[in-house]
Design a protein around this motif. Structure first.
Motif, PDB file in Angstrom:
ATOM      1  N   ALA A  13       0.830  -1.208   0.000  1.00 57.09           N
ATOM      2  CA  ALA A  13       0.000   0.000   0.000  1.00 57.09           C
ATOM      3  C   ALA A  13       0.864   1.258   0.000  1.00 57.09           C
ATOM      4  O   ALA A  13       0.549   2.251  -0.672  1.00 57.09           O
ATOM      5  N   ALA A  14       1.976   1.225   0.737  1.00 56.15           N
ATOM      6  CA  ALA A  14       2.853   2.398   0.823  1.00 56.15           C
ATOM      7  C   ALA A  14       3.530   2.691  -0.510  1.00 56.15           C
ATOM      8  O   ALA A  14       3.592   3.853  -0.943  1.00 56.15           O
ATOM      9  N   VAL A  15       4.040   1.667  -1.203  1.00 50.64           N
ATOM     10  CA  VAL A  15       4.733   1.921  -2.471  1.00 50.64           C
ATOM     11  C   VAL A  15       3.749   2.337  -3.557  1.00 50.64           C
ATOM     12  O   VAL A  15       4.080   3.139  -4.442  1.00 50.64           O
ATOM     13  N   ARG A  16       2.529   1.810  -3.506  1.00 51.41           N
ATOM     14  CA  ARG A  16       1.531   2.234  -4.502  1.00 51.41           C
ATOM     15  C   ARG A  16       1.144   3.691  -4.297  1.00 51.41           C
ATOM     16  O   ARG A  16       1.011   4.448  -5.257  1.00 51.41           O
ATOM     17  N   ALA A  17       0.969   4.077  -3.041  1.00 48.12           N
ATOM     18  CA  ALA A  17       0.566   5.459  -2.765  1.00 48.12           C
ATOM     19  C   ALA A  17       1.652   6.456  -3.149  1.00 48.12           C
ATOM     20  O   ALA A  17       1.349   7.571  -3.582  1.00 48.12           O
ATOM     21  N   SER A  18       2.914   6.064  -3.011  1.00 50.78           N
ATOM     22  CA  SER A  18       4.021   6.988  -3.291  1.00 50.78           C
ATOM     23  C   SER A  18       4.515   6.917  -4.731  1.00 50.78           C
ATOM     24  O   SER A  18       5.307   7.757  -5.152  1.00 50.78           O
ATOM     25  N   GLY A  19       4.080   5.903  -5.476  1.00 55.21           N
ATOM     26  CA  GLY A  19       4.590   5.707  -6.825  1.00 55.21           C
ATOM     27  C   GLY A  19       5.877   4.912  -6.857  1.00 55.21           C
ATOM     28  O   GLY A  19       6.467   4.713  -7.925  1.00 55.21           O
ATOM     29  N   ALA A  20       6.341   4.420  -5.694  1.00 55.83           N
ATOM     30  CA  ALA A  20       7.578   3.638  -5.647  1.00 55.83           C
ATOM     31  C   ALA A  20       7.378   2.222  -6.174  1.00 55.83           C
ATOM     32  O   ALA A  20       8.360   1.508  -6.388  1.00 55.83           O
ATOM     33  N   ASP A  21       6.112   1.813  -6.375  1.00 50.84           N
ATOM     34  CA  ASP A  21       5.881   0.459  -6.901  1.00 50.84           C
ATOM     35  C   ASP A  21       6.493   0.290  -8.284  1.00 50.84           C
ATOM     36  O   ASP A  21       7.039  -0.763  -8.618  1.00 50.84           O
ATOM     37  N   GLN A  22       6.445   1.357  -9.098  1.00 54.92           N
ATOM     38  CA  GLN A  22       7.036   1.288 -10.438  1.00 54.92           C
ATOM     39  C   GLN A  22       8.563   1.234 -10.353  1.00 54.92           C
ATOM     40  O   GLN A  22       9.214   0.592 -11.183  1.00 54.92           O
ATOM     41  N   VAL A  23       9.118   1.886  -9.350  1.00 53.09           N
ATOM     42  CA  VAL A  23      10.568   1.849  -9.154  1.00 53.09           C
ATOM     43  C   VAL A  23      11.006   0.436  -8.793  1.00 53.09           C
ATOM     44  O   VAL A  23      11.939  -0.123  -9.388  1.00 53.09           O
ATOM     45  N   VAL A  24      10.333  -0.160  -7.810  1.00 51.90           N
ATOM     46  CA  VAL A  24      10.694  -1.502  -7.343  1.00 51.90           C
ATOM     47  C   VAL A  24      10.462  -2.532  -8.438  1.00 51.90           C
ATOM     48  O   VAL A  24      11.259  -3.468  -8.612  1.00 51.90           O
ATOM     49  N   GLU A  25       9.390  -2.359  -9.194  1.00 53.21           N
ATOM     50  CA  GLU A  25       9.037  -3.325 -10.237  1.00 53.21           C
ATOM     51  C   GLU A  25      10.133  -3.445 -11.289  1.00 53.21           C
ATOM     52  O   GLU A  25      10.376  -4.533 -11.832  1.00 53.21           O
TER      53      GLU A  25
END
Length: 693
Positions: free
Chosen positions: A545-557
């Motif tokens: 939930a935290a990475v999706r809210a911050s946009g970091a999910d695309q970074v990690v992906e």
């Protein structure tokens, strides 16, 4: 959004009901925001010369004299400046200090070192006495075979003593190998535990910073070295005492001869040791000077501009000039050292010659048997060797002990600067956080960073701090985070003064996202979970939930290994993130903590516009915790428009507060800053030219 007029409204110094008067008064003295840059004033600056030296040349061409003393070199050469008396007086205290550290680290190993060292010295003395007995047997009357056979038992005794000494020295080395790493481990663990928990105000003190780095760089290093040096010092001292004891047994008249022999050698050793320390100090200063240029040539951050300016040749020429001078200095220092060594050996040889002459006179006079004279020669040679070693090691121990004393002093200072501990802990949920007439001044500053600030923050509210640079926004955020403590006034969580709460418990309930976040050299997941005090354990749903809210999910992906990817080029296969990507990870870190208070200090300064918009949407509208108080600090005023309340700071005080609409309507400092920024985004028409139709 409606403007708050209830208890959430903030007024300077807590003067309730004075919003309008304060706003009007402060607007009158608020700094003007220029609409365009004024023309620079004329100056009396003269034109520069055609050529200048690249750096200070030093007096008489001495390129080492102009270097400032580095924090890590303050004790270099202390032994060279100390008198013999200072060194001798300091040694017992140093030995006690190291002994206490060793005993605390491993009592059994420390006892073994002391006992085995004493026994080794005794074996050395007994071996010398046995050697004299061998000489007595060899110089006795009778056929040579009989004398040799008579000497065999004593000779075997000498071999036995030497073997026992070798075994005891090995035992000393083993015990020392056990205790030394434990001393270093204990000191290092305590040092970092203490420094990691000092108050932030101490960390921001430049003097404390230098002391801590000096203790870390030198104190911990020499704490490991000095144990072996103290053992060697004790060995040399005990060897000298044993030699004196043997000579006293042979004949009391030999003791003055020992002094006559060792004093010139000792004086030469002292002079030689001091010369070496002076040489090291100078060499160190010279190397620091040349490293200024070598750093520029190798630095990654300077590489692009260095090549763009084609400045390589200029730097290389200056580097070549310096290393040529250093080579000349090395040669001079080497020649000087050789001359001093020769002079020292000459003085020592003269003393030895006088000693042997006196010994010969004693033998001729019949005061001493020939065998005892030969034993005296062996003892005097051993004494000279022990004294030379004693002088050299004593100088090392004296200087290195200063670094260890520094380390212990820094640890003691850190104990007095620890964060407050208390039985009462901050709550996991908070309804209101209030600042009442809070003031704070940084060490060494005359002007307060905060001057009578009062406000009330309510659960579920989003507020913004805005103002010019240095107006007190970030300092106020640090006070809210429990990183700084109000020097006047107080901060309360649900009416409880935070000074009655455990500081670390308060900091656990605050999530901070800073403009320049820490780039932890760990995995992507650890960079997010570290906000809860763990590098290895995670709540998968909360992390997602935290990475999706911050946009970091695309970074990690996009990372090889995704969550497990190492975010540091120091490791093989490690990844390097851009500034904007790190900012997203930092926001995710703050959101993952799920604290009741979230502080964001310019969190999107390095993000592109779409990413910035997404983060603000998550913070302002898609929050993961509905009762969270969110404080946003930003110079981009468009990002704070939707905040429930905006606090305008100037010179450490709150000069305006209210919603965006109310502040714009008042036409104060906020309105002027917002209008100036908004005008910068407007398309301007080109001025009409003469004759245009």
């Amino acid at each position: 959004m409606s403007e708050h007029t209830g208890p959430g409204a903030a007024t300077p110094r807590g003067a309730a009901g004075e919003d309008e008067r304060t706003r009007t008064t402060d607007e009158a003295c608020a700094p003007e925001i220029p609409t365009q840059r004024p023309a620079p004033p004329a100056t009396a600056l003269a034109a520069p010369p055609r050529s200048v030296p690249a750096g200070p040349a030093g007096q008489d061409g001495d390129i080492a004299e102009e270097m400032e003393e580095a924090y890590w070199s303050v004790h270099d050469g202390a032994a060279a400046r100390a008198t013999v008396r200072q060194v001798l007086v300091g040694l017992p205290r140093i030995t006690r200090t190291i002994g206490r550290l060793a005993w605390r680290a491993d009592p059994r190993a420390t006892t073994a070192v002391v006992v085995c060292q004493l026994a080794s010295a005794a074996m050395s003395a007994f071996g010398l006495v046995a050697s004299v007995s061998v000489l007595h047997a060899l110089f006795a009357q009778g056929p040579t075979p009989d004398r040799v056979r008579a000497a065999v038992p004593q000779l075997l005794l000498v071999v036995g003593f030497l073997a026992a000494r070798a075994l005891l020295e090995a035992a000393v080395a083993v015990a020392q190998a056990r205790v030394t790493p434990k001393i270093r481990t204990a000191l290092e663990s305590e040092f970092f535990h203490l420094t990691a928990h000092v108050r932030l105000a101490a960390v921001e003190d430049a003097d404390w910073h230098d002391e801590v780095y000096r203790a870390n760089d030198r104190g911990l290093f020499y704490a490991r070295q000095i144990v072996g040096q103290v053992v060697s010092l004790a060995s040399a001292g005990l060897g000298l005492v044993g030699t004196a004891g043997v000579l006293g047994v042979l004949h009391p008249a030999l003791l003055p001869l020992l002094l006559l022999s060792v004093l010139p050698v000792g004086a030469a050793a002292v002079r030689s040791a001091r010369a070496r320390f002076h040489s090291f100090m100078r060499w160190n200063a010279l190397m620091r000077r040349v490293r200024v240029f070598s750093w520029l040539l190798l630095d990654q951050d300077a590489a692009a501009e260095l090549r763009s300016d084609t400045a390589q040749k200029a730097l290389l020429d200056e580097h070549r000039r310096l290393i040529t001078r250093i080579a000349e200095e090395d040669t001079r220092l080497g020649v000087q050292s050789a001359v001093l060594n020769l002079a020292g050996r000459g003085v020592g040889g003269l003393g030895t010659g006088i000693t042997y002459g006196a010994l010969a006179a004693v033998l001729i006079a019949g005061w001493l048997p020939l065998a005892a004279g030969a034993g005296a020669v062996l003892a005097i040679q051993a004494g000279q060797s022990s004294l030379t070693r004693l002088v050299e090691i004593a100088h090392l121990v004296y200087e290195h002990a200063m670094w260890v004393d520094d380390l212990l002093a820094v640890q003691e200072r850190c104990r007095a600067l620890q964060q407050r501990t208390a039985d009462a802990h901050a709550p996991e949920r908070v309804r209101t956080i209030t600042l009442e007439d809070v003031s704070f001044t940084y060490a060494g500053k005359d002007t307060p960073a905060l001057d009578g600030v009062s406000m009330t923050l309510t659960a579920g509210e989003t507020v913004a701090f805005v103002g010019l640079n240095g107006s007190g926004k970030s300092t106020c955020a640090k006070v809210l985070a429990g990183l700084h403590e109000a020097q006047r006034g107080r901060m309360c969580w649900d009416g409880v003064d935070v000074r009655d709460l455990d500081t670390q418990s308060l900091q656990r309930q605050v999530a901070c996202v800073l403009q320049d976040p820490v780039h932890y050299p760990f995995s992507a997941l650890s960079n997010i979970t570290v906000s809860t005090g763990s590098l290895t354990e995670a709540d998968p749903e909360r992390a997602m939930a935290a990475v999706r809210a911050s946009g970091a999910d695309q970074v990690v992906e996009r990372l090889p290994g995704q969550w497990e990817a190492l975010l540091s080029k120091r490791f093989r296969g490690g990844q390097e993130l851009s500034g904007g990507q790190w900012a997203k990870v930092a926001v995710a870190r703050g959101l993952y903590k799920g604290a009741p208070l979230l502080l964001l200090d310019e969190p999107t300064a390095s993000m592109d516009p779409p990413s910035e918009h997404a983060v603000y949407e998550a913070v302002l509208r898609g929050r993961l915790r509905e009762d969270q108080i969110t404080v946003l600090i930003s110079h981009r005023l468009a990002s704070v428009v939707d905040c429930d309340r905006i606090y305008v700071f100037d010179s450490g005080r709150i000069v305006e507060s209210g919603s965006h609409a109310a502040l714009m309507a008042s036409g104060g400092l906020y309105a002027r800053m917002f209008t100036l920024q908004a005008d910068g985004y407007q398309t301007r028409q080109a001025p009409a030219t003469e004759g245009a139709s």
